[in-house]
Design an enzyme around this catalytic site. Structure first.
Site, short mmCIF file in Angstrom:
data_model
loop_
_atom_site.label_atom_id
_atom_site.label_comp_id
_atom_site.label_asym_id
_atom_site.label_seq_id
_atom_site.Cartn_x
_atom_site.Cartn_y
_atom_site.Cartn_z
N GLU A 210 0.82 -1.21 0.00
CA GLU A 210 0.00 0.00 0.00
C GLU A 210 0.85 1.27 0.00
O GLU A 210 0.53 2.24 -0.68
CB GLU A 210 -0.95 0.01 1.20
N CYS B 183 -13.00 0.70 -15.50
CA CYS B 183 -13.53 2.06 -15.46
C CYS B 183 -12.35 3.03 -15.32
O CYS B 183 -12.18 3.72 -14.33
CB CYS B 183 -14.50 2.22 -14.29
N ASP C 85 -10.03 5.66 -2.64
CA ASP C 85 -8.85 6.13 -3.36
C ASP C 85 -9.29 6.70 -4.70
O ASP C 85 -10.47 6.88 -4.95
CB ASP C 85 -7.85 4.98 -3.56
N TYR D 147 -6.71 6.37 3.82
CA TYR D 147 -6.84 5.31 2.84
C TYR D 147 -6.09 4.05 3.27
O TYR D 147 -6.65 2.95 3.30
CB TYR D 147 -6.33 5.76 1.46
N LEU E 213 11.56 5.68 -7.26
CA LEU E 213 10.11 5.55 -7.10
C LEU E 213 9.41 6.89 -6.88
O LEU E 213 8.22 7.03 -7.13
CB LEU E 213 9.80 4.63 -5.91
#
Length: 363
Positions: free
Chosen positions: A34, A189, A135, A117, A77
């Site tokens: 995460e 989506c 999110d 989140y 990153l």
DNA sequence: AAAACGGGGCC
DNA sequence: GGCCCAGTTTT
């Protein structure tokens, strides 16, 4: 289970990507994934996850590493504070929680780098807590399915979407529901070119019905700060106590923000004194001047246009006052303040005026 | 509430 | 050049 969650999870089992942090209850793996995936696509973060797990299989290993090692592993990153927070959180788990991840939302929120989140994600996926994640995918999917035009980047908007996502939560297996909703947003989506033709919710999607798919979700555009680099030429003449500024008129369509917002030369980036002085325009203007050229830089944020102005002043002595005001679009500006204040007060005064010229501002 | 923080992919 | 991405922290 709600009909929505049921159909969504069915789609998920058929279409989900096989990812190493899925189908596990290990909070360490879920937490690590995460953090890596915050504002980061799976394609970009995947290899990093594998390397982290390989180097540090558990939270104790990670906590025992040095921050430099963690940062090194994070290299490339982006959002490097995530790496520092990751390392700090690992040590928090070890020292404040006896090596086991906290299993409550509030406990998780206490970890560095874990916000709303991520806390919801870990709680639901690792501990089965019935809590909805919200999110970017959730915003998008729900905004379209329910035709919600509420902006997503406001406190009110977050509340609306969180409540809706929560109301759709199944009675069991919230973690799977959360992952399914996000995966649906990531694969089907999508932000651009969503596959509405083959969507399992096509018949009930409000955005599809209203032809607003490309308009949702609504995000309030943040003020983009434009950086501009203005180079001013200050000409001293007479015997040192008066000065003039040579300025160019702004091009048509440029934001007109007041007398002082006209630069002699605007450049796209900071320029070295040398290269500016070698420009034809510069040579033309300083041909009859002498004395040592000095410059002074200032930076200020324009109060109305939110432009970030980098102003650099070049000062030269002028032997014979040239009348350049008629040439091209050049204007000779003689402001009382400029005649009144000798250097170095002149430039300070100039900037004071620049920031206080609200009477001149237009948009 | 807004700004800062990154690198990469896409139009 | 703008927008977006499994957001959080700081101001």
């Amino acid at each position: 289970m709600t009909n929505f969650a049921q159909r969504l999870i069915h789609w998920y089992h058929l279409n989900k990507r096989s990812l190493p942090w899925r189908d596990t209850n290990d909070p360490y793996c879920i937490w690590l994934s995460e953090i890596i995936l915050q504002q980061t696509r799976v394609d970009q973060g995947f290899a990093y996850y594998e390397r982290f797990v390989s180097a540090w299989p558990g939270v104790a290993h990670l906590a025992a590493a040095s921050e430099d090692e963690v940062l090194k592993m994070w290299q490339g990153l982006g959002y490097y504070s995530r790496a520092r927070n990751l390392h700090k959180a690992a040590k928090q788990v070890l020292h404040d929680h006896a090596g086991s991840f906290p299993d409550t939302i509030n406990g998780l929120l206490g970890l560095q780098g874990v916000g709303e989140y991520t806390a919801a994600a870990i709680a639901s996926m690792a501990f089965g807590t019935k809590v909805a994640v919200v999110d970017g995918n959730v915003f998008r999917v729900l905004a379209r399915l329910y035709g919600i035009g509420e902006p997503i980047n406001t406190a009110q908007g977050k509340k609306v979407f969180t409540e809706l996502a929560t109301s759709l939560l199944p009675t069991s297996d919230a973690g799977t529901y959360n992952q399914a909703l996000m995966e649906f947003g990531a694969l089907h989506c999508t932000p651009r070119k969503p596959q509405c033709e083959t969507c399992i919710f096509a018949s009930s999607c409000h955005a599809r019905r209203d032809n607003t798919v490309s308009d949702l979700p609504v995000k309030l555009s943040k003020k983009t700060i434009r950086k501009r680099y203005f180079n001013y030429l200050v000409l001293l003449h007479g015997h040192g106590n008066s000065a003039s500024l040579y300025l160019n008129k702004r091009s048509e369509g440029d934001i007109w923000t007041g007398l002082y917002e006209f630069a002699l030369i605007e450049t796209a980036a900071p320029v070295a004194s040398e290269s500016l002085m070698e420009s034809d325009r510069w040579k033309e203007l300083t041909a009859n001047s002498e004395g040592r050229l000095i410059h002074q830089s200032h930076q200020y944020k324009h109060p109305l246009t939110h432009q970030l102005i980098h102003a650099r002043f070049y000062v030269v002595n002028l032997q014979n006052l040239l009348d350049l005001s008629g040439q091209n679009t050049l204007s000779l500006i003689k402001h009382s303040a400029l005649e009144k204040y000798p250097l170095p007060r002149l430039i300070d005064r100039f900037l004071d005026d620049t920031n206080g010229l609200s009477d001149y501002y237009q948009t």
